[in-house]
Scaffold this active site. Structure first.
Site, PDB file in Angstrom:
ATOM      1  N   CYS A  23     -16.813   3.681 -26.556  1.00  0.00           N
ATOM      2  CA  CYS A  23     -18.323   4.449 -26.685  1.00  0.00           C
ATOM      3  C   CYS A  23     -18.623   4.677 -25.428  1.00  0.00           C
ATOM      4  CB  CYS A  23     -19.119   3.644 -27.604  1.00  0.00           C
ATOM      5  SG  CYS A  23     -18.651   3.445 -29.221  1.00  0.00           S
ATOM      6  N   GLU A  24     -18.313   5.491 -24.743  1.00  0.00           N
ATOM      7  CA  GLU A  24     -18.676   5.536 -23.121  1.00  0.00           C
ATOM      8  C   GLU A  24     -18.062   6.916 -22.820  1.00  0.00           C
ATOM      9  OE1 GLU A  24     -20.415   3.657 -20.537  1.00  0.00           O
ATOM     10  OE2 GLU A  24     -19.251   2.123 -21.803  1.00  0.00           O
ATOM     11  N   TYR A  83      -1.304  -1.484 -12.035  1.00  0.00           N
ATOM     12  CA  TYR A  83      -3.116  -1.409 -12.061  1.00  0.00           C
ATOM     13  C   TYR A  83      -3.421  -0.725 -13.508  1.00  0.00           C
ATOM     14  CZ  TYR A  83      -2.328  -2.750  -7.321  1.00  0.00           C
ATOM     15  OH  TYR A  83      -1.930  -3.264  -6.204  1.00  0.00           O
ATOM     16  N   GLY A 114       0.626  -1.235  -0.069  1.00  0.00           N
ATOM     17  CA  GLY A 114      -0.034  -0.125  -0.041  1.00  0.00           C
ATOM     18  C   GLY A 114       0.885   1.173   0.050  1.00  0.00           C
ATOM     19  N   GLY A 134       3.275  -3.489  -4.183  1.00  0.00           N
ATOM     20  CA  GLY A 134       2.899  -3.795  -5.654  1.00  0.00           C
ATOM     21  C   GLY A 134       3.412  -2.678  -6.129  1.00  0.00           C
ATOM     22  N   TYR A 159     -11.483   5.573 -10.303  1.00  0.00           N
ATOM     23  CA  TYR A 159     -11.112   6.222  -8.974  1.00  0.00           C
ATOM     24  C   TYR A 159     -11.213   7.792  -9.081  1.00  0.00           C
ATOM     25  CZ  TYR A 159      -8.980   1.664  -8.216  1.00  0.00           C
ATOM     26  OH  TYR A 159      -8.781   0.348  -8.130  1.00  0.00           O
TER      27      TYR A 159
HETATM   28  C1  LIG Z   1      -3.016  -4.867  -3.209  1.00  0.00           C
HETATM   29  C2  LIG Z   1      -2.304  -5.859  -2.265  1.00  0.00           C
HETATM   30  C3  LIG Z   1      -1.288  -5.423  -2.063  1.00  0.00           C
HETATM   31  C4  LIG Z   1      -0.519  -4.396  -2.827  1.00  0.00           C
HETATM   32  O1  LIG Z   1      -0.865  -3.318  -2.751  1.00  0.00           O
HETATM   33  P1  LIG Z   1      -0.016  -1.716  -3.199  1.00  0.00           P
HETATM   34  O2  LIG Z   1      -0.856  -0.895  -3.152  1.00  0.00           O
HETATM   35  O3  LIG Z   1       0.022  -2.373  -4.788  1.00  0.00           O
HETATM   36  O4  LIG Z   1       1.642  -1.961  -2.649  1.00  0.00           O
HETATM   37  C5  LIG Z   1      -0.535  -5.934  -0.889  1.00  0.00           C
HETATM   38  N1  LIG Z   1      -1.061  -6.990  -0.298  1.00  0.00           N
HETATM   39  C6  LIG Z   1      -2.600  -7.416  -0.545  1.00  0.00           C
HETATM   40  C7  LIG Z   1      -3.251  -8.175   0.396  1.00  0.00           C
HETATM   41  C8  LIG Z   1      -3.291  -6.701  -1.326  1.00  0.00           C
HETATM   42  O5  LIG Z   1      -4.409  -6.985  -1.685  1.00  0.00           O
END
Ligand SMILES: *Cc1c(COP(=O)(O)O)cnc(C)c1O
Length: 432
Positions: A362-363, A391, A249, A293, A335
Site C-alpha cells: 500500500c505505497e 542488498y 564497492g 560484497g 535509489y
Molecule cells: C558496504 C561495504 C562494503 C561492500 O560494498 P560493495 O559495494 O557491496 O562491494 C565493503 N566495506 C565496507 C566498509 C562497506 O560498508
C-alpha cells in the site's frame, strides 16, 4: 543476452539459472523466491582471492562484505573458500559464530558499535576491529582493558574522494557519517591517541569510498591517499602501519548499460599503484584487505515473482503487478536502481511491451521499475528480476505484514533451501 553469465534459455523457452529451470523452481517453492547460483558465488570469491595471489604475492585477504547477503550458508561458503568476512552488526557476528567462522578473518565495521557488540567481538577474538571515531577508540580501549586483552584495530579514514555513484552509497568524501578525515586532522589525532592507549594495538587503516563503482581509478587513488598518510604517520610518530584495507564497492552489471571494469584488472592496477607508491615513499609493502560484497553475490542471484493484476491506463501507462515488491527489493524505491527483467516462462520471446512493474504494498512508490521493456505479460507469468543477489534479501522487510521470501541455492542441476520463507506464525512470533 543476459546481464549474468549463468542465465540461459532451455528448449521449453524457459529461463534457467545454473542449468535449473526457473519456472520449475517457482512451481516447486512458490513465489516470491530468491534463487542464487552457488558455483557462481564461489567463482567470484575465488576470482578476488586468486587475484591477490597473482598480482600481490598473496600478501592480503578478501573479506566478503556480508551485508550484501548474509546467512549461515554464506558464512560456511566463505569459510570453505578460505576467505574472510566483513561484518557490521552483532547479528552478522552471531550468524558467523554459528558456523565457527575464524575470528582472525573477521573485519568488524560500523560507525556506532554498542558496548555489547564490541565486547562480544573482542571476546570472540575478532582481530580487525575497524574503529570509526575517537569516542569509539576510548570505548574499545576501556572494554579491552576490562577483558584484560589488547584490541587489534584499524582506523577508518575518509580519504576525501568523490567516486561517481549514487549519493546514498558514497562514503569516501569528507562530509560522511563514516570515519576520520585526513584533511581535517582528526585522523592524525586518532592515530596518536591509538598509539598512546594501553589496550589498543593499531595495525593499519581502512577506507571504503562507495559502492557500485564501475572504474578502477578511484580505488587506486584512494590507495595513494592512504599510503601518503601512512608515510606521514611514520614521519610524525615513528610508527609504520602494516595493513591497508581498501574496502569494497566494485560495480556489477545490473543492466547492459553498466560496464564495470573486470575485477582481475582491479588487483592488477591497485598492486601496481601500491608497489610504485610504497617505493616512492620508502614504505614496506602493506598487507592488503579488500571487501567485495555486491560483486560476489549480486550477479549470482535472481528473484522470481508471479504476475497478478495488469492495468492499462490509456495515454498513461500499463501497470503489471507482482506478488512482492519493495518488501523483497526496495532498491528502486530507495535509489531508483535499474534492473533487467524478463518473463521466465517466455524467455525466448521478444520484449515487445513497455510497462511499469508494481509491487503489492500500500505505497504508490512500491515499484520495481518504470519504462521496463518486457515480453507481453499475462496473469500467472513468472517475472524474473536479474542480479538481485546483493542488498535484496538483506534489505527485505515485513512491511504490510508480508512474509520474507525464502532463498534457494542451485548447484549441479539441483536446488536446496538455504533460508526458509517466513510463515504467518513467524510474523506473530514476537507479538505479545
Ligand atoms: C558496504 C561495504 C562494503 C561492500 O560494498 P560493495 O559495494 O557491496 O562491494 C565493503 N566495506 C565496507 C566498509 C562497506 O560498508
Amino acid at each position: 543476452m543476459f546481464v549474468s553469465k549463468d542465465l540461459a534459455v532451455n528448449e521449453k523457452g524457459h529461463l534457467t539459472i545454473g542449468g535449473v529451470d526457473t519456472v520449475d523452481l517457482a512451481k516447486e517453492y512458490g513465489t516470491p523466491l530468491y534463487v542464487m547460483d552457488e558455483d557462481y558465488i564461489r567463482q567470484n570469491m575465488a576470482l578476488f582471492r586468486d587475484s591477490i595471489d597473482k598480482y600481490y604475492g598473496g600478501n592480503g585477504l578478501v573479506c566478503y562484505a556480508s551485508k550484501a547477503f548474509a546467512c549461515k550458508e554464506m558464512y560456511r561458503i566463505a569459510k570453505d573458500e578460505n576467505i574472510g568476512v566483513d561484518i557490521v552488526s552483532i547479528g552478522e557476528l552471531y550468524t558467523a559464530m554459528q558456523v565457527d567462522f575464524p575470528a582472525d578473518k573477521i573485519c568488524y565495521h560500523g560507525n556506532n558499535k554498542t558496548r555489547r557488540e564490541i565486547t562480544m567481538a573482542l571476546e570472540y577474538g575478532v582481530e580487525k576491529l575497524v574503529v570509526d571515531n575517537l569516542m569509539e577508540l576510548d570505548l574499545v580501549n576501556e572494554i579491552a582493558g576490562q577483558l584484560g586483552i589488547t584490541a587489534k584495530i584499524l582506523l577508518r579514514l575518509t580519504p576525501g574522494i568523490d567516486a561517481h555513484t549514487h549519493d546514498f552509497i558514497k562514503t569516501g568524501k569528507i562530509d560522511s557519517k563514516f570515519g576520520l578525515t585526513i584533511q581535517l586532522g582528526d585522523a592524525m589525532e586518532g592515530v596518536k591517541k591509538a598509539i598512546a592507549l594501553p589496550h589498543i594495538q593499531l595495525l593499519g587503516f581502512h577506507c571504503h569510498i562507495g559502492s557500485q563503482i564501475l572504474e578502477i581509478s578511484p580505488f587506486a587513488h584512494a590507495a595513494e591517499v592512504v599510503l601518503d598518510f601512512i608515510a606521514q604517520v611514520k614521519k610524525e610518530c615513528g610508527y609504520e602501519l602494516s595493513i591497508l584495507n581498501l574496502g569494497g564497492g566494485f560495480g556489477i552489471h545490473y543492466t547492459l548499460e553498466d560496464d564495470p571494469d573486470p575485477y582481475d584488472a582491479y588487483m592488477e592496477q591497485v598492486s601496481r599503484t601500491v608497489k610504485a607508491k610504497t617505493q616512492e615513499l620508502g614504505l614496506k609493502l602493506p598487507y592488503i584487505i579488500i571487501e567485495p560484497g555486491r560483486s560476489i553475490v549480486g550477479p549470482a542471484g535472481i528473484t522470481l515473482h508471479t504476475v497478478g493484476g495488469i492495468k492499462n491506463i490509456p495515454g498513461y501507462r500499463k501497470y503489471v503487478s507482482v506478488d512482492g515488491g519493495m518488501t523483497d527489493n526496495i532498491r528502486y524505491a530507495l535509489y531508483g536502481s535499474k534492473y533487467d527483467f524478463l518473463l521466465a516462462n517466455k524467455a525466448d520471446q521478444p520484449k515487445d511491451d513497455v510497462v511499469t512493474l508494481a509491487g503489492r504494498c500500500c505505497e504508490s512508490g512500491d515499484l520495481l521499475g518504470e519504462g521496463v521493456q518486457l515480453q507481453t505479460a499475462q496473469v500467472g507469468d513468472i517475472l524474473c528480476t536479474c542480479a538481485t543477489g546483493a542488498y535484496n534479501y538483506t534489505m527485505s522487510s515485513n512491511y504490510n505484514r508480508v512474509c520474507t521470501p525464502g532463498v534457494v541455492f542451485v548447484k549441479g542441476g539441483e536446488s536446496r533451501v538455504v533460508i526458509k520463507a517466513q510463515t504467518l506464525e513467524d510474523l506473530v512470533r514476537n507479538d505479545i
